[in-house]
Design a protein around this motif. Structure first.
Motif, PDB file in Angstrom:
ATOM      1  N   PHE A 119      -9.814 -30.709   3.113  1.00 12.98           N
ATOM      2  CA  PHE A 119     -10.321 -31.235   1.855  1.00 12.98           C
ATOM      3  C   PHE A 119     -10.399 -32.765   1.881  1.00 12.98           C
ATOM      4  O   PHE A 119      -9.610 -33.430   2.562  1.00 12.98           O
ATOM      5  N   ASP A 120     -11.373 -33.253   1.105  1.00 11.80           N
ATOM      6  CA  ASP A 120     -11.569 -34.706   0.937  1.00 11.80           C
ATOM      7  C   ASP A 120     -11.752 -35.408   2.281  1.00 11.80           C
ATOM      8  O   ASP A 120     -11.237 -36.516   2.504  1.00 11.80           O
ATOM      9  N   LYS A 121     -12.448 -34.758   3.145  1.00 15.65           N
ATOM     10  CA  LYS A 121     -12.723 -35.320   4.467  1.00 15.65           C
ATOM     11  C   LYS A 121     -14.109 -34.880   4.908  1.00 15.65           C
ATOM     12  O   LYS A 121     -14.444 -33.695   4.839  1.00 15.65           O
ATOM     13  N   VAL A 122     -14.904 -35.836   5.364  1.00 11.43           N
ATOM     14  CA  VAL A 122     -16.241 -35.511   5.855  1.00 11.43           C
ATOM     15  C   VAL A 122     -16.103 -34.847   7.218  1.00 11.43           C
ATOM     16  O   VAL A 122     -15.554 -35.436   8.158  1.00 11.43           O
ATOM     17  N   ILE A 123     -16.573 -33.597   7.314  1.00 11.10           N
ATOM     18  CA  ILE A 123     -16.473 -32.825   8.553  1.00 11.10           C
ATOM     19  C   ILE A 123     -17.844 -32.815   9.222  1.00 11.10           C
ATOM     20  O   ILE A 123     -18.794 -32.217   8.694  1.00 11.10           O
ATOM     21  N   PRO A 124     -17.991 -33.473  10.345  1.00  8.67           N
ATOM     22  CA  PRO A 124     -19.305 -33.474  11.025  1.00  8.67           C
ATOM     23  C   PRO A 124     -19.617 -32.105  11.618  1.00  8.67           C
ATOM     24  O   PRO A 124     -18.751 -31.461  12.220  1.00  8.67           O
TER      25      PRO A 124
END
Length: 231
Positions: A119-124
């Motif tokens: 959560f709250d993390k940009v996952i490429p």
């Protein structure tokens, strides 16, 4: 002769003269004895009352001391039990972490393409038209509502109509929810076309069933039938 009798005084120690005086003395002594006995009994009752109060106070203190001793023993037993459980948990924690890693490997082998849900993390992602995704918890703490922001990019030479499905799985690899971009609730493709070189983000909210928790997600992309190459 009468005058002589008058001149000679009568003795003061006559029995008739002493009777009232002795009676008064005895009465005074009886009263004094009565008052003394009254004070004696009063003091005696007071002493007995004090002893009774002290006995009751002693019993109360004894009962309180026993209860405090029992409470102290119970607290000590609980403290020892908690310390024992914490030592046992500390001993088992590495083994538990190892089992979790092994389970995660088994789930990924059974379902290739899984990503850990963070959560709250940009996952490429960088897979076909999907650039990256961002998950956020919303609602109350007891709610299991997720919001995700999916960013698409069209690197083709022509406009496309991508269909993206985001599926959610629990720690055992069981699917618990899913969402789709590019199709409606009935699975019919929309007219949301991604132009050449265009970057666009889509935001959706999903609600997990009660008691379920998502640990992994997987993304699948597709195109409508009219855009698929003919074979």
């Amino acid at each position: 002769m009468d005058e002589l009798k008058r001149l000679i005084p009568e003795p003061e120690t006559s029995v008739s003269g002493n009777f009232p005086l002795e009676e008064r003395r005895r009465r005074v002594r009886r009263q004094s004895n009565g008052v003394g006995r009254h004070h004696y009994h009063s003091r005696r009752r007071l002493v007995y009352g004090l002893w009774a109060a002290l006995a009751i106070l002693f019993l109360l203190l004894l009962v309180t001391a026993i209860k405090l001793s029992l409470y102290a023993k119970e607290v000590n037993d609980l403290t020892l039990l908690q310390a024992k459980q914490e030592r046992e948990l500390e001993r088992l924690r590495p083994r538990l972490a190892q089992l979790e890693r092994e389970l995660a490997e088994l789930v990924k082998q059974r379902l290739p393409g899984l990503y850990p849900l963070e959560f709250d993390k940009v996952i490429p992602i960088d897979k076909e038209y999907v650039q990256h995704i961002l998950f956020t918890r919303i609602g109350k703490a007891e709610d299991r509502n997720y919001e995700f922001k999916l960013t698409l990019r069209n690197g083709d030479l022509t406009a496309v109509h991508p269909i993206v499905r985001v599926m959610f799985f629990d720690h055992l690899g069981i699917q618990v929810a899913s969402a789709a971009v590019g199709v409606d609730d009935k699975g019919v493709p929309t007219l949301d076309v991604l132009e050449r070189g265009e970057v666009r983000s889509y935001v959706q909210v999903i609600s997990l069933p009660s008691g379920k928790e998502a640990k992994y997600f997987r993304i699948e992309t597709d195109l409508p039938a009219y855009q698929k190459p003919r074979t």
